[in-house]
Design a protein around this motif. Structure first.
Motif, mmCIF file in Angstrom:
data_model
loop_
_atom_site.group_PDB
_atom_site.id
_atom_site.type_symbol
_atom_site.label_atom_id
_atom_site.label_comp_id
_atom_site.label_asym_id
_atom_site.label_seq_id
_atom_site.Cartn_x
_atom_site.Cartn_y
_atom_site.Cartn_z
ATOM 1 N N TYR A 13 0.850 -1.197 0.000
ATOM 2 C CA TYR A 13 0.000 0.000 0.000
ATOM 3 C C TYR A 13 0.878 1.237 0.000
ATOM 4 C CZ TYR A 13 -4.325 -2.423 1.438
ATOM 5 O OH TYR A 13 -5.438 -3.212 1.511
ATOM 6 N N ILE A 14 0.549 2.201 -0.837
ATOM 7 C CA ILE A 14 1.233 3.479 -0.808
ATOM 8 C C ILE A 14 0.185 4.584 -0.756
ATOM 9 C CG2 ILE A 14 2.766 5.031 -2.067
ATOM 10 C CD1 ILE A 14 4.091 2.737 -3.268
ATOM 11 N N LYS A 18 1.411 10.884 -0.915
ATOM 12 C CA LYS A 18 2.815 11.066 -0.508
ATOM 13 C C LYS A 18 3.779 10.935 -1.694
ATOM 14 C CE LYS A 18 2.405 9.605 4.327
ATOM 15 N NZ LYS A 18 2.720 8.540 5.298
ATOM 16 N N ARG A 20 6.945 11.363 -2.005
ATOM 17 C CA ARG A 20 8.190 10.651 -1.697
ATOM 18 C C ARG A 20 7.995 9.130 -1.802
ATOM 19 N NH1 ARG A 20 12.724 9.425 -2.394
ATOM 20 N NH2 ARG A 20 13.814 8.234 -0.795
ATOM 21 N N LYS A 24 9.618 6.522 -4.395
ATOM 22 C CA LYS A 24 10.427 5.439 -3.846
ATOM 23 C C LYS A 24 9.980 4.073 -4.377
ATOM 24 C CE LYS A 24 12.099 3.858 0.676
ATOM 25 N NZ LYS A 24 13.464 4.347 0.835
ATOM 26 N N ALA A 40 -5.745 5.611 3.629
ATOM 27 C CA ALA A 40 -4.423 6.186 3.916
ATOM 28 C C ALA A 40 -4.379 7.686 3.629
ATOM 29 C CB ALA A 40 -3.342 5.467 3.112
ATOM 30 N N ILE A 217 2.408 -2.661 4.460
ATOM 31 C CA ILE A 217 2.256 -1.226 4.674
ATOM 32 C C ILE A 217 3.589 -0.497 4.677
ATOM 33 C CG2 ILE A 217 0.026 -1.157 5.829
ATOM 34 C CD1 ILE A 217 1.434 -1.449 8.482
ATOM 35 N N HIS A 218 4.702 -1.234 4.728
ATOM 36 C CA HIS A 218 6.009 -0.575 4.844
ATOM 37 C C HIS A 218 7.042 -1.343 4.022
ATOM 38 C CE1 HIS A 218 9.688 0.985 6.719
ATOM 39 N NE2 HIS A 218 8.951 2.006 7.154
ATOM 40 N N PRO A 219 7.997 -0.609 3.382
ATOM 41 C CA PRO A 219 9.001 -1.287 2.545
ATOM 42 C C PRO A 219 9.795 -2.357 3.295
ATOM 43 C CG PRO A 219 9.106 1.088 2.192
ATOM 44 C CD PRO A 219 8.131 0.868 3.311
#
Ligand code: COA
Ligand code: MG
Length: 287
Positions: A13-14, A18, A20, A24, A40, A217-219
């Motif tokens: 999920y991004i 955002k 950045r 990324k 989000a 939810i996070h890299p």
């Protein structure tokens, strides 16, 4: 049945708001991205995020990563405008939140039918409401459907439940419906994104249930999901040996082989071939 043309081990999920994170993600080793306009993104950023995301999808290069856009529901003031703006950017899929019935999908499919740029855009459904789970079979069979994403946080809220055990019936109903229609099925998120052991445990549990991958939810969660949902060397070696043993038995006029003291039938060969095909698809994606 899913052919593994595209693996879905890791689905990140991004937040669509955002820049950045959007940038990324172009270099992250994920199989798929969910560009989120729903939970989000805060209400006062909804309109700017929609614009940013539509623009990003037109110009940024995400390579082989599957590009899935989660719009806001049609019961909100943003849903229709999200779809209009994002379908024109030709994403691989639109993910509809809080799907309750096949009618919700039919409505979205009809809107996509009216957008020439979205000719090949598929539909994914968030499975996260009690009614949606109970209607999983008809939702899976609706037009343009390609995948289910389990929304375990919303589901726990509606069920008033705590813990994975309370989730199992819902997860399995979705898996049954997805497999019956040949859809991709991706497990819910693991909220404690710094807890690697916990993530690994939950990924393994999801894999053993039959999920194709996990939403993230996070890299920092990507490598673990890719590893757990991809075939291990041990699995690949067993698959090759099963196929070889079965072919040898067939050549000798037998319908069943025995390998390491266990029976190998054509259904085991089909599973072995699926594992090899998945490994090839992953190698293609990463190569
Ligand atoms: N996708 C892409 N990049 C991400 C990312 C994501 N989901 N989450 C964090 N990053 C990036 C950050 O931009 C940062 O990049 P940089 O250091 O190169 O600038 C890097 O990863 C490290 O981020 P970190 O500081 O550890 O995280 P954070 O505290 O900024 O954010 C969260 C933590 C949970 C708020 C954030 O990961 C997030 O928003 N996740 C997605 C939540 C979501 O989409 N929820 C809806 C579905 S459940
Ligand atoms: Mg949700």
């Amino acid at each position: 049945m899913q052919t593994y043309a595209n693996p879905c081990r890791s689905v990140l999920y991004i937040p669509g708001s955002k820049p950045r994170a959007l940038e990324k993600a172009q270099g992250l080793a994920v199989d798929a991205i969910i560009f989120d306009l729903e939970d989000a993104v805060s209400p006062d950023e909804k309109v700017s995020a929609r614009r940013l995301l539509a623009d990003t999808l037109r110009h940024a290069e995400y390579g082989p990563r599957r590009r899935i856009v989660r719009i806001n529901g049609f019961d909100t003031e943003w849903g229709v405008d999200d779809l209009t703006a994002l379908a024109a950017a030709a994403p691989d899929a639109i993910l509809l939140p809080k799907v309750n019935s096949a009618d919700d999908i039919a409505r979205l499919a009809q809107m996509l039918d009216g957008t020439p740029q979205a000719k090949d855009t598929t539909i994914w459904a968030m499975m996260e409401t009690p009614r949606g789970i109970l209607n999983a079979a008809e939702i899976a069979a609706a037009p343009r459907m390609e995948g289910f994403v389990l929304g375990t946080n919303d589901l726990a809220k509606d069920l008033r439940s705590t813990g994975r055990a309370a989730m199992l019936t819902s997860l399995q109903l979705c898996l049954l419906a997805a497999r019956a229609e040949g859809l991709i099925c991706v497990d819910g998120v693991y909220n404690a994104f710094k807890d690697e052991d916990g993530l690994r445990r939950e990924c393994a549990e999801g894999r053993d249930m039959g999920f194709d991958g996990k939403t993230l939810i996070h890299p920092a969660q990507i490598a673990i999901a890719n590893e757990v949902f991809g075939p291990s060397e041990t699995e690949l070696e067993l698959a090759r040996r099963q196929i070889a043993a079965f072919e040898k038995a067939q050549a000798a006029g037998q319908g069943v082989a025995v390998l390491d003291g266990k029976i190998v039938e054509n259904l085991h060969v089909a599973s072995a071939q699926r594992i090899l095909a998945q490994a090839e698809a992953i190698a293609r994606l990463e190569g």
